[in-house]
Design a protein around this motif. Structure first.
Motif, PDB file in Angstrom:
ATOM      1  N   PHE A  60     -20.423  17.310 -23.308  1.00  0.00           N
ATOM      2  CA  PHE A  60     -19.630  17.355 -24.541  1.00  0.00           C
ATOM      3  C   PHE A  60     -19.933  18.621 -25.340  1.00  0.00           C
ATOM      4  O   PHE A  60     -19.019  19.338 -25.752  1.00  0.00           O
ATOM      5  N   ALA A  61     -21.199  18.906 -25.542  1.00  0.00           N
ATOM      6  CA  ALA A  61     -21.586  20.067 -26.352  1.00  0.00           C
ATOM      7  C   ALA A  61     -21.155  21.377 -25.684  1.00  0.00           C
ATOM      8  O   ALA A  61     -20.566  22.252 -26.336  1.00  0.00           O
ATOM      9  N   VAL A  62     -21.416  21.501 -24.405  1.00  0.00           N
ATOM     10  CA  VAL A  62     -21.110  22.752 -23.706  1.00  0.00           C
ATOM     11  C   VAL A  62     -19.605  22.992 -23.633  1.00  0.00           C
ATOM     12  O   VAL A  62     -19.125  24.091 -23.938  1.00  0.00           O
ATOM     13  N   THR A  63     -18.842  21.983 -23.242  1.00  0.00           N
ATOM     14  CA  THR A  63     -17.392  22.187 -23.136  1.00  0.00           C
ATOM     15  C   THR A  63     -16.741  22.416 -24.500  1.00  0.00           C
ATOM     16  O   THR A  63     -15.804  23.211 -24.608  1.00  0.00           O
ATOM     17  N   SER A  64     -17.245  21.783 -25.532  1.00  0.00           N
ATOM     18  CA  SER A  64     -16.695  21.989 -26.874  1.00  0.00           C
ATOM     19  C   SER A  64     -16.941  23.410 -27.353  1.00  0.00           C
ATOM     20  O   SER A  64     -16.034  24.078 -27.855  1.00  0.00           O
ATOM     21  N   VAL A  65     -18.146  23.899 -27.171  1.00  0.00           N
ATOM     22  CA  VAL A  65     -18.481  25.251 -27.630  1.00  0.00           C
ATOM     23  C   VAL A  65     -17.748  26.304 -26.796  1.00  0.00           C
ATOM     24  O   VAL A  65     -17.236  27.288 -27.338  1.00  0.00           O
ATOM     25  N   ILE A  66     -17.670  26.098 -25.490  1.00  0.00           N
ATOM     26  CA  ILE A  66     -16.951  27.056 -24.639  1.00  0.00           C
ATOM     27  C   ILE A  66     -15.474  27.102 -25.027  1.00  0.00           C
ATOM     28  O   ILE A  66     -14.891  28.189 -25.152  1.00  0.00           O
ATOM     29  N   ALA A  67     -14.863  25.949 -25.221  1.00  0.00           N
ATOM     30  CA  ALA A  67     -13.458  25.922 -25.636  1.00  0.00           C
ATOM     31  C   ALA A  67     -13.282  26.583 -26.997  1.00  0.00           C
ATOM     32  O   ALA A  67     -12.320  27.334 -27.211  1.00  0.00           O
ATOM     33  N   LEU A  68     -14.198  26.347 -27.902  1.00  0.00           N
ATOM     34  CA  LEU A  68     -14.130  26.949 -29.231  1.00  0.00           C
ATOM     35  C   LEU A  68     -14.218  28.467 -29.150  1.00  0.00           C
ATOM     36  O   LEU A  68     -13.404  29.177 -29.741  1.00  0.00           O
ATOM     37  N   VAL A  69     -15.163  28.967 -28.389  1.00  0.00           N
ATOM     38  CA  VAL A  69     -15.367  30.418 -28.298  1.00  0.00           C
ATOM     39  C   VAL A  69     -14.196  31.100 -27.590  1.00  0.00           C
ATOM     40  O   VAL A  69     -13.729  32.152 -28.017  1.00  0.00           O
ATOM     41  N   ILE A  70     -13.710  30.499 -26.524  1.00  0.00           N
ATOM     42  CA  ILE A  70     -12.684  31.157 -25.721  1.00  0.00           C
ATOM     43  C   ILE A  70     -11.287  31.039 -26.335  1.00  0.00           C
ATOM     44  O   ILE A  70     -10.540  32.014 -26.394  1.00  0.00           O
ATOM     45  N   PHE A  71     -10.926  29.851 -26.823  1.00  0.00           N
ATOM     46  CA  PHE A  71      -9.538  29.611 -27.185  1.00  0.00           C
ATOM     47  C   PHE A  71      -9.214  29.624 -28.669  1.00  0.00           C
ATOM     48  O   PHE A  71      -8.046  29.676 -29.038  1.00  0.00           O
ATOM     49  N   ARG A  72     -10.185  29.603 -29.562  1.00  0.00           N
ATOM     50  CA  ARG A  72      -9.891  29.477 -30.995  1.00  0.00           C
ATOM     51  C   ARG A  72      -9.063  30.644 -31.522  1.00  0.00           C
ATOM     52  O   ARG A  72      -8.049  30.459 -32.178  1.00  0.00           O
ATOM     53  N   LYS A  73      -9.495  31.858 -31.230  1.00  0.00           N
ATOM     54  CA  LYS A  73      -8.794  33.032 -31.735  1.00  0.00           C
ATOM     55  C   LYS A  73      -7.372  33.098 -31.185  1.00  0.00           C
ATOM     56  O   LYS A  73      -6.426  33.404 -31.903  1.00  0.00           O
ATOM     57  N   MET A  74      -7.231  32.777 -29.897  1.00  0.00           N
ATOM     58  CA  MET A  74      -5.919  32.819 -29.259  1.00  0.00           C
ATOM     59  C   MET A  74      -4.967  31.807 -29.895  1.00  0.00           C
ATOM     60  O   MET A  74      -3.818  32.137 -30.207  1.00  0.00           O
ATOM     61  N   ILE A  75      -5.430  30.604 -30.114  1.00  0.00           N
ATOM     62  CA  ILE A  75      -4.568  29.565 -30.677  1.00  0.00           C
ATOM     63  C   ILE A  75      -4.326  29.815 -32.156  1.00  0.00           C
ATOM     64  O   ILE A  75      -3.230  29.568 -32.657  1.00  0.00           O
ATOM     65  N   GLN A  76      -5.311  30.336 -32.854  1.00  0.00           N
ATOM     66  CA  GLN A  76      -5.129  30.649 -34.270  1.00  0.00           C
ATOM     67  C   GLN A  76      -4.033  31.692 -34.447  1.00  0.00           C
ATOM     68  O   GLN A  76      -3.228  31.591 -35.361  1.00  0.00           O
ATOM     69  N   ASN A  77      -3.993  32.694 -33.586  1.00  0.00           N
ATOM     70  CA  ASN A  77      -2.963  33.728 -33.682  1.00  0.00           C
ATOM     71  C   ASN A  77      -1.572  33.160 -33.440  1.00  0.00           C
ATOM     72  O   ASN A  77      -0.596  33.665 -33.973  1.00  0.00           O
ATOM     73  N   LYS A  78      -1.464  32.110 -32.642  1.00  0.00           N
ATOM     74  CA  LYS A  78      -0.162  31.490 -32.374  1.00  0.00           C
ATOM     75  C   LYS A  78       0.344  30.666 -33.556  1.00  0.00           C
ATOM     76  O   LYS A  78       1.532  30.642 -33.834  1.00  0.00           O
ATOM     77  N   PHE A  79      -0.565  29.960 -34.249  1.00  0.00           N
ATOM     78  CA  PHE A  79      -0.147  28.996 -35.256  1.00  0.00           C
ATOM     79  C   PHE A  79      -0.347  29.437 -36.695  1.00  0.00           C
ATOM     80  O   PHE A  79       0.274  28.883 -37.587  1.00  0.00           O
ATOM     81  N   ILE A  80      -1.208  30.396 -36.944  1.00  0.00           N
ATOM     82  CA  ILE A  80      -1.503  30.811 -38.309  1.00  0.00           C
ATOM     83  C   ILE A  80      -0.968  32.216 -38.518  1.00  0.00           C
ATOM     84  O   ILE A  80      -1.223  33.116 -37.737  1.00  0.00           O
TER      85      ILE A  80
END
Length: 103
Positions: A60-80
């Motif tokens: 849980f911890a590893v997959t959450s942090v990896i998803a956060l680091v890799i995809f947050r900026k990309m998804i933020q640029n799409k929606f914000i």
């Protein structure tokens, strides 16, 4: 009831992920979403194997942090909306002009 929960960790992780994804709808920041995804990935792992609780927490911890680091900026640029990005702006003859509101 307690035996049911202890014997079905994938259900617990799925419900936790659903709660976290729904919480993202009411809380700002776009961070909780990735912990919900991590919980769902953990639920998938628990569905196909039987890891102990410590390994579940680690997944849980590893997959959450990896998803956060890799995809947050990309998804933020799409929606914000980015204020520096002017590609979506519409300019007309009234942009930058003063106006008087009449009641």
């Amino acid at each position: 009831m307690n035996d049911f929960i202890m014997n079905r960790p994938e259900l617990v992780w799925f419900i936790l992920g659903l709660i976290l994804l729904l919480a993202e709808l009411v809380l700002p920041g776009f961070v909780i979403f990735f912990f919900g995804v991590g919980a769902w990935i953990t639920a998938l792992v628990c569905l196909f194997s039987n890891p102990g609780f410590n390994l579940q927490a680690l997944i849980f911890a590893v997959t959450s942090v990896i998803a956060l680091v890799i995809f947050r900026k990309m998804i933020q640029n799409k929606f914000i909306y980015n204020k520096d990005d002017r590609s979506g702006e519409v300019e007309d003859e009234f942009t930058g002009k003063e106006a008087v509101a009449v009641a």
